[in-house]
Design a protein around this motif. Sequence first.
Motif, mmCIF file in Angstrom:
data_model
loop_
_atom_site.group_PDB
_atom_site.id
_atom_site.type_symbol
_atom_site.label_atom_id
_atom_site.label_comp_id
_atom_site.label_asym_id
_atom_site.label_seq_id
_atom_site.Cartn_x
_atom_site.Cartn_y
_atom_site.Cartn_z
ATOM 1 N N VAL A 58 0.817 -1.221 0.000
ATOM 2 C CA VAL A 58 0.000 0.000 0.000
ATOM 3 C C VAL A 58 0.852 1.273 0.000
ATOM 4 O O VAL A 58 0.326 2.375 0.152
ATOM 5 C CB VAL A 58 -0.976 0.018 1.199
ATOM 6 C CG1 VAL A 58 -1.894 -1.195 1.163
ATOM 7 C CG2 VAL A 58 -0.230 0.083 2.530
ATOM 8 N N GLN B 212 -4.010 8.200 3.889
ATOM 9 C CA GLN B 212 -2.978 7.345 4.481
ATOM 10 C C GLN B 212 -3.576 6.392 5.515
ATOM 11 O O GLN B 212 -3.205 5.220 5.589
ATOM 12 C CB GLN B 212 -1.891 8.213 5.106
ATOM 13 C CG GLN B 212 -1.039 8.959 4.091
ATOM 14 C CD GLN B 212 -0.151 10.004 4.728
ATOM 15 O OE1 GLN B 212 -0.451 10.542 5.803
ATOM 16 N NE2 GLN B 212 0.958 10.333 4.071
ATOM 17 N N GLN C 177 -6.587 5.195 5.517
ATOM 18 C CA GLN C 177 -7.327 4.150 4.825
ATOM 19 C C GLN C 177 -6.384 3.118 4.220
ATOM 20 O O GLN C 177 -6.682 1.920 4.214
ATOM 21 C CB GLN C 177 -8.222 4.767 3.741
ATOM 22 C CG GLN C 177 -9.329 3.861 3.229
ATOM 23 C CD GLN C 177 -10.331 3.477 4.293
ATOM 24 O OE1 GLN C 177 -10.035 2.637 5.159
ATOM 25 N NE2 GLN C 177 -11.510 4.058 4.243
ATOM 26 N N ARG C 178 -5.219 3.563 3.765
ATOM 27 C CA ARG C 178 -4.229 2.625 3.236
ATOM 28 C C ARG C 178 -3.669 1.736 4.344
ATOM 29 O O ARG C 178 -3.386 0.549 4.131
ATOM 30 C CB ARG C 178 -3.112 3.381 2.529
ATOM 31 C CG ARG C 178 -3.557 3.944 1.177
ATOM 32 C CD ARG C 178 -2.797 5.178 0.780
ATOM 33 N NE ARG C 178 -1.393 4.938 0.529
ATOM 34 C CZ ARG C 178 -0.486 5.901 0.401
ATOM 35 N NH1 ARG C 178 -0.848 7.164 0.532
ATOM 36 N NH2 ARG C 178 0.778 5.605 0.160
ATOM 37 N N THR D 291 -13.761 5.493 0.149
ATOM 38 C CA THR D 291 -13.276 6.835 -0.194
ATOM 39 C C THR D 291 -14.290 7.928 0.127
ATOM 40 O O THR D 291 -14.055 9.100 -0.183
ATOM 41 C CB THR D 291 -12.920 6.917 -1.693
ATOM 42 O OG1 THR D 291 -14.097 6.679 -2.477
ATOM 43 C CG2 THR D 291 -11.865 5.887 -2.060
ATOM 44 N N GLU E 263 -5.128 8.231 -3.772
ATOM 45 C CA GLU E 263 -4.182 7.325 -3.126
ATOM 46 C C GLU E 263 -4.805 5.943 -2.916
ATOM 47 O O GLU E 263 -4.179 4.917 -3.206
ATOM 48 C CB GLU E 263 -3.741 7.906 -1.780
ATOM 49 C CG GLU E 263 -2.881 9.155 -1.880
ATOM 50 C CD GLU E 263 -2.613 9.767 -0.521
ATOM 51 O OE1 GLU E 263 -3.097 9.205 0.493
ATOM 52 O OE2 GLU E 263 -1.919 10.798 -0.450
ATOM 53 N N VAL E 264 -6.028 5.929 -2.397
ATOM 54 C CA VAL E 264 -6.697 4.652 -2.136
ATOM 55 C C VAL E 264 -6.999 3.941 -3.446
ATOM 56 O O VAL E 264 -6.829 2.722 -3.567
ATOM 57 C CB VAL E 264 -7.979 4.875 -1.313
ATOM 58 C CG1 VAL E 264 -8.787 3.581 -1.214
ATOM 59 C CG2 VAL E 264 -7.629 5.376 0.080
ATOM 60 N N THR F 173 -4.037 2.240 -4.860
ATOM 61 C CA THR F 173 -3.756 1.038 -4.076
ATOM 62 C C THR F 173 -4.654 -0.113 -4.507
ATOM 63 O O THR F 173 -4.191 -1.240 -4.713
ATOM 64 C CB THR F 173 -3.959 1.318 -2.575
ATOM 65 O OG1 THR F 173 -3.030 2.314 -2.150
ATOM 66 C CG2 THR F 173 -3.759 0.059 -1.754
#
Length: 270
Positions: A127, A144, A146-147, A167, A177-178, A181
């Motif tokens: 991630v 971050q 959530q990752r 999200t 970002e999510v 990933t």
Amino acid sequence: MPLIQLENVSYRYNQVTALSEVSLQVQQGEFVAIIGPNGSGKSTLAQLLNALLLPSGGKVRIAGITTADATSSEIWEIRRRVGMVFQNPDNQLVATTVEEDVAFGPENLGLPQKEIRRRVDWALEQVGMTQFAGFEPHKLSGGQKQRVAIAGVLAMEPDCIVLDEPTAMLDPQGRLEVWETLTSLHKKGITLILITHFMEEAAQAQRIFVLSQGKLIKSGLPHDIFSQPFLKEIGLRPPQIVELAWQLREQIPIPPHIYTTEALVNWLCR
């Protein structure tokens, strides 16, 4: 055998029916999206998929195990194989550092310390959060966090990750970002079930299931779903690019399978 199979599944909260006779299948390695208006039963369905809830009627099978008949050890196996990521990452972060948080699941499996270390390092790498291993989770951005929540699920080495509006509470950068990933994980063979109200996200899935008032009213490929006007009838707005294609189609013969910006640009340039 499908990884996930629902047969005429219903669920009731007291006297309120949240789901009614839903049947669907998800194969190993698929990326599917579940969409629907508020109150359509999406989150209830998500919790049925890893036995946080058991059906009031019908059968939920995970890798051949029927959740309603599962032993306690089989329930743990289901939850290991089908991980859950919720809307608010703060609800899933339990430790004082990022690496301790990711280690929480493997520690509860009773794994050796060396194996826990390997899984934590691997999950954080997947991630893109390795450099934050020693950080305090509450100091991270929403994306971050959530990752990290996704890494905590990955450390359990699941076959499938169910993401319930992951999200919805993030700003555009966090969403990006999510999303990057998730795209990376799917390319590596992880089965993804994404519950979302962002139609642009759903359009990237391989298949889409549409819920309304607790019933599965439509399923199919993205272009099957977005080429029809029924979404507006149930209170959902198609992706903006789809609405643009509808308007342009009044003047030029744009094919019905156009539902992404890239596809529309490519077709227009040709």
